[in-house]
Write a protein that holds these residues in place. Structure first.
Motif, short mmCIF file in Angstrom:
data_model
loop_
_atom_site.label_atom_id
_atom_site.label_comp_id
_atom_site.label_asym_id
_atom_site.label_seq_id
_atom_site.Cartn_x
_atom_site.Cartn_y
_atom_site.Cartn_z
N SER A 131 5.33 -6.37 0.76
CA SER A 131 5.73 -6.29 -0.65
C SER A 131 6.40 -4.95 -0.94
O SER A 131 6.29 -3.99 -0.15
CB SER A 131 4.50 -6.46 -1.54
N PHE A 132 7.06 -4.88 -2.09
CA PHE A 132 7.79 -3.67 -2.45
C PHE A 132 6.86 -2.47 -2.53
O PHE A 132 7.19 -1.38 -2.05
CB PHE A 132 8.50 -3.87 -3.79
N LEU A 133 5.68 -2.66 -3.10
CA LEU A 133 4.74 -1.54 -3.25
C LEU A 133 4.27 -1.04 -1.89
O LEU A 133 4.25 0.17 -1.63
CB LEU A 133 3.55 -1.98 -4.10
N VAL A 134 3.90 -1.95 -1.01
CA VAL A 134 3.42 -1.55 0.33
C VAL A 134 4.55 -0.89 1.12
O VAL A 134 4.35 0.15 1.78
CB VAL A 134 2.87 -2.77 1.08
N ALA A 135 5.74 -1.49 1.05
CA ALA A 135 6.88 -0.92 1.78
C ALA A 135 7.22 0.48 1.27
O ALA A 135 7.52 1.40 2.06
CB ALA A 135 8.09 -1.84 1.65
N SER A 136 7.16 0.67 -0.05
CA SER A 136 7.46 1.99 -0.61
C SER A 136 6.41 3.01 -0.21
O SER A 136 6.72 4.21 -0.06
CB SER A 136 7.54 1.89 -2.14
N THR A 137 5.18 2.57 0.00
CA THR A 137 4.13 3.47 0.49
C THR A 137 4.47 3.96 1.90
O THR A 137 4.32 5.14 2.22
CB THR A 137 2.77 2.77 0.48
N HIS A 138 4.91 3.04 2.74
CA HIS A 138 5.36 3.43 4.08
C HIS A 138 6.51 4.43 3.99
O HIS A 138 6.53 5.44 4.71
CB HIS A 138 5.83 2.20 4.86
N LEU A 139 7.47 4.15 3.12
CA LEU A 139 8.61 5.06 2.97
C LEU A 139 8.16 6.45 2.53
O LEU A 139 8.65 7.46 3.03
CB LEU A 139 9.60 4.48 1.95
N ALA A 140 7.19 6.48 1.61
CA ALA A 140 6.69 7.76 1.11
C ALA A 140 5.98 8.55 2.21
O ALA A 140 5.87 9.79 2.12
CB ALA A 140 5.74 7.53 -0.06
N VAL A 141 5.50 7.87 3.24
CA VAL A 141 4.83 8.56 4.35
C VAL A 141 5.85 9.02 5.39
O VAL A 141 5.87 10.19 5.81
CB VAL A 141 3.78 7.64 5.01
N TRP A 142 6.74 8.09 5.81
CA TRP A 142 7.61 8.39 6.94
C TRP A 142 8.80 9.26 6.58
O TRP A 142 9.25 10.06 7.41
CB TRP A 142 8.11 7.08 7.57
N LEU A 143 9.32 9.17 5.37
CA LEU A 143 10.49 9.97 5.02
C LEU A 143 10.18 11.47 5.01
O LEU A 143 10.90 12.27 5.65
CB LEU A 143 11.05 9.52 3.66
#
Length: 577
Positions: free
Chosen positions: A108-120
Motif C-alpha cells: 500500500s501507499f503508506l507502507v511503501a512510503s515508510t520504506h522510502l522514508a527509511v532507504w532514501l
C-alpha cells in the motif's frame, strides 16, 4: 497491488539485474583492491537471492516480502560503502531504485512510503559518507528515486482500477480470475488447502424494484464492508457480478470455510444470503473449482434459500446409505388423506417419502432430502417416490375402484432440469397412472420468479395434464405477484398459519381473504395441519375447499390407507342407511 506470484517474479528479476549490475561495476572499477572483491561478493549474494525468490517466492505470503527487500537494501548500502570510486558508488546507489519500485508495486501507499522514508536517507548518508560524491549528485539521485516511486504508484493505481468494482471497491470478476489463477499455480505446489465460495443475495431484484437502485447499491456496499472487515487478511473477496460475491480462502479447508461464511451471513439479520462452498481437490482447474462452488450455491437455493451448503466432494456415510436404499427400493412412500370439505370424503392424498435407516432407525425427511440435494441423489429420490406413488395408487384403484388425486413434492433442482417433464411422462407411461390425477407441490421459495427454466418446466408439466400447488403458502416468501407470474392451481396454506386461526381473529380474517382470493382466481385451497374439530369447523365456515391433517389421518402405508378408506365408506353407508 501485485499478487504473490508476480511479486516473486519481479523480486527475482530485480535481484538478478542488481547482481549483474554490481558485477559489472566491480569489473569496471578504476582501481583494484578489497572494495572490488567485496562488491563482487555482494553481487553474487544478490544473484543467489534471485534464485531463492524464483524457486520459493511463490509460497511466501505478502508480508514475507518485506524481508528480502530489507536484505536487498542492506546489500545496496554495503555496496555503496565499499565502492572503490565515486562513479561506482553512484551506480550502486542507483540500484536502490529497484527497491523503491518494488515497494510501491507490492504494498500500500503508506507502507511503501515508510520504506522510502527509511532507504532514501540511508542511501544519501552512504553516498555522503563515501566522501567523494557531491551534494548535488546525491540529491539528484534522490529526486530520481522519488519520481520512480510516484510514477510506479500511479501506474499501479490505474492498473488495479481495471480489476476493481467501483461500487464496493472489491475486486471485480477480472481481479478474482487473476487471484484465482495465481492460487491455482501455488496451491498444487505447496499442498496448501483452498476453498472457494459464491454468495448470492436472495430476492435482491425485489429490493431494486420496490426501494430503488440506490437502496440496492447500499445493500451491496454494506455486505462488502462487513465481510471485508471480518475476513482473514489472506482472503480474496470479489463482486462476481450483479448481486453475487465470490470468496477465495487460501489455507482454509471446506468445512471450516462453510462455518466461516455461515458466521458472516449471520452478521446480516436483515439480508438473506445463499452461499455455496467448495474445497480444491487435486486435479481441479480454476473453472472446475468455481463450478462446484456454483453447484453448492444452487443446492442452497434449491433447499429453500438463506442457506450455506458445502459441495459434496466427499460423500457422507448417510448419502452412501441413501444411495443404497434407493437402489434396493428401501425408501417407502406413505400417504396422508386429503378431505373434500363439501362432501366429507377423502378425494386425495399427499405422497410423503419415509426412510428407516438400518442402524439409525427412522430418518427425518428434512434430513435425507437435504442430503439427496447436496450429493446429487435428488433426481433418483424424486423419480423413485413418483414411480412408487403411481404404482401403488394404480393398484389401489384396481382393488377398490377409488382413484385418488395425489400430491407429490418436487425439488427445485428437478424443476431446473429441462429433462424432468420427459422423465415424468415416462413414469406415467410405465405405471398407467393418469397425469390429470397428480398435483406437483412446489414450495414457493424454490421458485425464483427470474428462473425461466423452472417456470417453463411447470408449464410443460401442466401441458401433460398435471396440476401445480404452491406448498406452505402463508409463510415468509408469500407474494401476491407470484399468483400472477406462476402457473398455479392450488394453494396449500401452511400448518403454522392454520394453528393460530382459532385464537387470532386477524388470522381468521386473513384466511377468509385468502380463500376468497383463491376462489376469484379459480384456485382451490388446501388447509394443512388440521388437528382439532374447532379448526375444522372454522375452515368450513370460511369456505376452505380441502383439509389435510392428523384430524383426518396421519401419513400411512398404502395398505393402511386402503383399510381406512374402506372403514370410512362403511361408516358413511351405515350413517345414510
Amino acid at each position: 497491488m501485485a499478487t504473490p506470484r508476480v511479486m516473486a517474479r519481479t523480486l527475482s528479476v530485480f535481484f538478478l539485474f542488481g547482481g549483474v549490475t554490481g558485477s559489472l561495476v566491480a569489473l569496471g572499477a578504476g582501481s583494484a583492491g578489497y572494495g572490488r572483491e567485496v562488491l563482487a561478493g555482494l553481487s553474487l549474494c544478490a544473484v543467489l537471492a534471485a534464485a531463492v525468490a524464483h524457486r520459493w517466492g511463490l509460497r511466501w505470503r505478502r508480508n514475507v516480502f518485506h524481508l528480502p527487500l530489507a536484505g536487498g537494501g542492506g546489500l545496496i548500502l554495503a555496496a555503496v560503502s565499499v565502492s572503490p570510486d565515486p562513479a561506482s558508488a553512484v551506480v550502486c546507489a542507483a540500484i536502490m531504485s529497484f527497491v523503491i519500485i518494488d515497494v510501491y508495486f507490492f504494498f500500500s501507499f503508506l507502507v511503501a512510503s515508510t520504506h522510502l522514508a527509511v532507504w532514501l536517507p540511508a542511501v544519501t548518508a552512504a553516498l555522503l559518507a563515501h566522501g567523494t560524491v557531491s551534494w548535488g549528485t546525491t540529491l539528484a539521485l534522490d529526486v530520481i528515486m522519488i519520481a520512480l516511486g510516484v510514477v510506479t504508484r500511479e501506474l499501479v493505481v490505474r492498473a488495479s482500477g481495471a480489476s476493481r468494482d467501483p461500487l464496493t471497491d472489491l475486486r471485480n470478476r477480472r481481479g478474482l480470475d487473476d487471484a484465482l489463477r495465481e492460487l491455482m499455480v501455488t496451491v498444487p505446489r505447496t499442498g496448501e488447502r483452498l476453498s472457494a465460495a459464491l454468495l448470492d443475495l436472495d430476492n435482491f431484484k425485489t429490493i431494486n424494484d420496490t426501494q430503488g437502485h440506490d437502496a440496492g447499491d447500499a445493500v451491496l456496499r454494506e455486505v462488502a464492508d462487513v465481510w471485508r472487515r471480518a475476513l482473514p487478511p489472506s482472503a480474496v473477496l470479489a463482486r462476481h457480478g450483479g448481486d453475487e460475491f465470490a470468496l477465495l480462502l487460501p489455507g482454509v479447508p471446506g468445512p471450516a470455510a462453510l462455518e466461516l461464511v455461515r458466521r458472516l451471513c449471520a452478521l446480516h439479520p436483515d439480508i438473506r444470503l445463499s452461499c455455496g462452498v467448495a474445497e480444491y481437490v487435486v486435479g481441479d482447474s480454476a473453472a472446475q473449482l468455481m463450478r462446484r462452488a456454483d453447484q453448492a450455491l444452487y443446492a442452497a437455493k434449491a433447499a429453500g434459500r438463506g442457506r450455506c451448503e458445502l459441495d459434496g466432494g466427499e460423500v457422507s456415510d448417510l448419502a452412501r446409505d441413501l444411495a443404497v436404499a434407493l437402489t434396493h427400493g428401501d425408501v417407502a412412500v406413505h400417504f396422508q388423506p386429503i378431505l373434500q370439505v363439501a362432501t366429507d370424503d377423502v378425494v386425495g392424498v399427499e405422497a410423503l417419502a419415509r426412510w428407516t435407516h438400518p442402524e439409525r432407525g427412522p430418518v427425518s425427511p428434512s434430513e435425507f432430502v437435504a442430503v439427496a440435494e447436496q450429493h446429487g441423489l435428488i433426481t433418483a429420490l424424486g423419480e423413485h417416490v413418483l414411480r412408487q406413488t403411481c404404482t401403488q395408487l394404480a393398484a389401489l384403484h384396481a382393488a377398490t375402484g377409488r382413484r385418488l388425486r395425489v400430491g407429490v413434492n418436487v425439488s427445485g433442482i428437478e424443476l431446473s432440469d429441462p429433462t424432468y417433464p420427459d422423465r415424468v411422462r415416462a413414469v406415467f407411461a410405465d405405471t398407467g397412472w393418469p397425469a390429470e390425477e397428480v398435483v406437483l407441490e412446489v414450495t414457493e421459495s424454490l421458485l425464483d420468479a427470474e428462473s425461466a427454466t423452472s417456470v417453463a418446466t411447470l408449464h410443460a408439466l401442466r401441458d401433460l395434464g398435471l396440476k401445480v400447488a404452491i406448498d406452505d403458502f402463508g409463510t415468509g416468501y408469500s407474494s401476491l405477484s407470484r399468483l400472477d407470474t406462476l402457473p398455479i392451481d392450488v394453494l396449500k396454506v401452511d400448518h403454522s398459519f392454520i394453528a393460530a386461526i382459532t385464537t387470532s381473529p386477524r388470522r381468521t380474517q386473513m384466511l377468509r381473504s385468502i380463500v376468497a382470493l383463491a376462489g376469484a382466481l379459480g384456485m382451490d385451497v388446501v388447509a394443512e395441519g388440521v388437528e382439532t374439530p374447532e379448526q375444522d369447523l372454522l375452515l368450513r365456515s370460511v369456505g376452505c375447499t380441502f383439509e389435510q391433517g392428523w384430524l383426518h389421518g396421519r401419513p400411512m402405508p398404502v395398505a393402511e390407507l386402503q383399510a381406512t378408506l374402506e372403514r370410512r365408506d362403511g361408516e358413511l353407508t351405515r350413517a345414510t342407511g
